[in-house]
Write a protein that holds these residues in place. Sequence first.
Motif, PDB file in Angstrom:
ATOM      1  N   VAL A  93     -21.221  -1.539  16.426  1.00 29.59           N
ATOM      2  CA  VAL A  93     -21.700  -1.384  15.051  1.00 29.59           C
ATOM      3  C   VAL A  93     -20.729  -0.189  14.561  1.00 29.59           C
ATOM      4  N   VAL A  94     -20.424   1.005  15.313  1.00 35.47           N
ATOM      5  CA  VAL A  94     -19.662   2.017  14.785  1.00 35.47           C
ATOM      6  C   VAL A  94     -18.283   1.375  14.685  1.00 35.47           C
ATOM      7  N   LEU A  95     -17.722   0.642  15.554  1.00 32.82           N
ATOM      8  CA  LEU A  95     -16.216   0.022  15.196  1.00 32.82           C
ATOM      9  C   LEU A  95     -16.247  -0.465  13.835  1.00 32.82           C
ATOM     10  N   MET A  96     -17.208  -1.519  13.695  1.00 35.88           N
ATOM     11  CA  MET A  96     -17.201  -2.132  12.565  1.00 35.88           C
ATOM     12  C   MET A  96     -17.387  -1.234  11.292  1.00 35.88           C
ATOM     13  N   LYS A  97     -17.967  -0.152  11.491  1.00 41.37           N
ATOM     14  CA  LYS A  97     -18.305   0.631  10.188  1.00 41.37           C
ATOM     15  C   LYS A  97     -17.004   1.394  10.024  1.00 41.37           C
ATOM     16  N   THR A  98     -16.295   1.607  10.775  1.00 37.23           N
ATOM     17  CA  THR A  98     -15.139   2.480  10.616  1.00 37.23           C
ATOM     18  C   THR A  98     -13.892   1.617  10.323  1.00 37.23           C
ATOM     19  N   MET A  99     -14.175   0.271  10.311  1.00 37.72           N
ATOM     20  CA  MET A  99     -12.988  -0.789  10.107  1.00 37.72           C
ATOM     21  C   MET A  99     -12.630  -0.524   8.437  1.00 37.72           C
ATOM     22  N   ASP A 100     -13.524  -0.169   7.699  1.00 39.44           N
ATOM     23  CA  ASP A 100     -13.023  -0.133   6.180  1.00 39.44           C
ATOM     24  C   ASP A 100     -12.325   1.212   5.965  1.00 39.44           C
ATOM     25  N   ASN A 101     -12.368   2.242   6.655  1.00 40.47           N
ATOM     26  CA  ASN A 101     -11.741   3.490   6.719  1.00 40.47           C
ATOM     27  C   ASN A 101     -10.244   3.255   7.279  1.00 40.47           C
ATOM     28  N   VAL A 102     -10.343   2.676   8.230  1.00 44.06           N
ATOM     29  CA  VAL A 102      -9.070   2.079   8.869  1.00 44.06           C
ATOM     30  C   VAL A 102      -8.005   1.359   7.947  1.00 44.06           C
ATOM     31  N   ALA A 103      -8.887   0.115   7.252  1.00 37.45           N
ATOM     32  CA  ALA A 103      -8.159  -0.465   6.648  1.00 37.45           C
ATOM     33  C   ALA A 103      -7.407  -0.021   5.165  1.00 37.45           C
ATOM     34  N   THR A 104      -8.337   1.240   4.690  1.00 36.98           N
ATOM     35  CA  THR A 104      -7.846   1.988   3.537  1.00 36.98           C
ATOM     36  C   THR A 104      -6.776   2.874   4.062  1.00 36.98           C
ATOM     37  N   PHE A 105      -6.828   3.243   5.180  1.00 35.74           N
ATOM     38  CA  PHE A 105      -5.545   4.146   5.644  1.00 35.74           C
ATOM     39  C   PHE A 105      -4.256   3.272   5.891  1.00 35.74           C
ATOM     40  N   CYS A 106      -4.591   2.031   6.347  1.00 35.48           N
ATOM     41  CA  CYS A 106      -3.291   1.330   6.574  1.00 35.48           C
ATOM     42  C   CYS A 106      -2.901   0.730   5.257  1.00 35.48           C
ATOM     43  N   MET A 107      -3.612   0.451   4.248  1.00 37.96           N
ATOM     44  CA  MET A 107      -2.918   0.169   2.910  1.00 37.96           C
ATOM     45  C   MET A 107      -2.362   1.481   2.408  1.00 37.96           C
ATOM     46  N   LEU A 108      -2.779   2.542   2.691  1.00 39.89           N
ATOM     47  CA  LEU A 108      -2.087   3.776   1.964  1.00 39.89           C
ATOM     48  C   LEU A 108      -0.824   3.963   2.618  1.00 39.89           C
ATOM     49  N   LEU A 109      -0.782   3.714   3.945  1.00 42.57           N
ATOM     50  CA  LEU A 109       0.427   3.923   5.109  1.00 42.57           C
ATOM     51  C   LEU A 109       1.403   3.030   4.472  1.00 42.57           C
ATOM     52  N   MET A 110       1.101   1.674   4.232  1.00 37.39           N
ATOM     53  CA  MET A 110       2.023   0.780   3.799  1.00 37.39           C
ATOM     54  C   MET A 110       2.464   0.898   2.351  1.00 37.39           C
ATOM     55  N   LEU A 111       1.772   1.605   1.377  1.00 39.79           N
ATOM     56  CA  LEU A 111       2.105   2.047   0.078  1.00 39.79           C
ATOM     57  C   LEU A 111       3.111   3.089   0.069  1.00 39.79           C
ATOM     58  N   PHE A 112       3.027   3.985   1.243  1.00 43.64           N
ATOM     59  CA  PHE A 112       4.102   5.079   1.606  1.00 43.64           C
ATOM     60  C   PHE A 112       5.525   4.381   2.071  1.00 43.64           C
ATOM     61  N   ILE A 113       5.184   3.717   3.187  1.00 46.00           N
ATOM     62  CA  ILE A 113       6.408   2.997   3.759  1.00 46.00           C
ATOM     63  C   ILE A 113       7.245   2.152   2.684  1.00 46.00           C
ATOM     64  N   PHE A 114       6.556   1.348   1.872  1.00 43.01           N
ATOM     65  CA  PHE A 114       7.086   0.450   0.853  1.00 43.01           C
ATOM     66  C   PHE A 114       7.923   1.315  -0.233  1.00 43.01           C
ATOM     67  N   THR A 115       7.272   2.694  -0.469  1.00 44.54           N
ATOM     68  CA  THR A 115       7.816   3.362  -1.520  1.00 44.54           C
ATOM     69  C   THR A 115       9.131   3.958  -0.865  1.00 44.54           C
ATOM     70  N   PHE A 116       8.987   4.693   0.187  1.00 45.92           N
ATOM     71  CA  PHE A 116       9.929   5.313   0.811  1.00 45.92           C
ATOM     72  C   PHE A 116      11.213   4.358   1.108  1.00 45.92           C
ATOM     73  N   SER A 117      10.768   3.185   1.248  1.00 47.48           N
ATOM     74  CA  SER A 117      11.890   2.144   1.480  1.00 47.48           C
ATOM     75  C   SER A 117      12.689   1.798   0.433  1.00 47.48           C
ATOM     76  N   ILE A 118      12.173   1.690  -0.548  1.00 51.24           N
ATOM     77  CA  ILE A 118      12.740   1.549  -1.955  1.00 51.24           C
ATOM     78  C   ILE A 118      13.660   2.682  -2.221  1.00 51.24           C
ATOM     79  N   LEU A 119      13.078   4.044  -2.142  1.00 51.03           N
ATOM     80  CA  LEU A 119      13.886   5.193  -2.374  1.00 51.03           C
ATOM     81  C   LEU A 119      15.005   5.490  -1.497  1.00 51.03           C
ATOM     82  N   GLY A 120      14.728   4.934  -0.288  1.00 50.98           N
ATOM     83  CA  GLY A 120      15.851   4.772   0.892  1.00 50.98           C
ATOM     84  C   GLY A 120      17.209   3.618   0.498  1.00 50.98           C
ATOM     85  N   MET A 121      16.624   2.791  -0.037  1.00 50.96           N
ATOM     86  CA  MET A 121      17.676   1.628  -0.468  1.00 50.96           C
ATOM     87  C   MET A 121      18.504   2.137  -1.520  1.00 50.96           C
ATOM     88  N   HIS A 122      17.842   2.871  -2.540  1.00 49.63           N
ATOM     89  CA  HIS A 122      18.581   3.397  -3.696  1.00 49.63           C
ATOM     90  C   HIS A 122      19.325   4.499  -3.387  1.00 49.63           C
TER      91      HIS A 122
END
Length: 156
Positions: A93-122
Amino acid sequence: MRHKPEELTDVLEISNIVFTSMFVLEMGFMLLAFGLFGYIRNPYNIFDSIIVIISVWEIIGQADGGLSVLRTFRLLRVLKLVRFLPALRRQLVVLMKTMDNVATFCMLLMLFIFTFSILGMHLFGCKFSLRMENGDTIPDRKNFDSLLWAIVTVFQ
């Protein structure tokens, strides 16, 4: 590359058939005891019957070329322990309740990786390559030449 000993493979196949037969027998006895509608009233029984059907299908399909991937579904029987172990239930139950926080963190991490990848390409696109004596250029393993490699490089 190491191969499994032939004896181990034979023991695993025989034990697979024996345990699957025991589960089929258990399912048959429970169907006789509870009847069809009494049996399917319990969700764990439906879950068990699906696992048993997948196991039988895997054994039958093994002669055609093997469906050993279906064996992994039998590991889901461990989830039946949740019914008997309240501490494990609390952990899940604790694992399932923390999954939404983990998903939010992973989406934020992907956004940063994508942004810095575009900047690095430039900034660094086509700048990490080795020039050979014959004039050819070989890109380094870490480069910003394409979006895929830029994402991999930033992830590293």
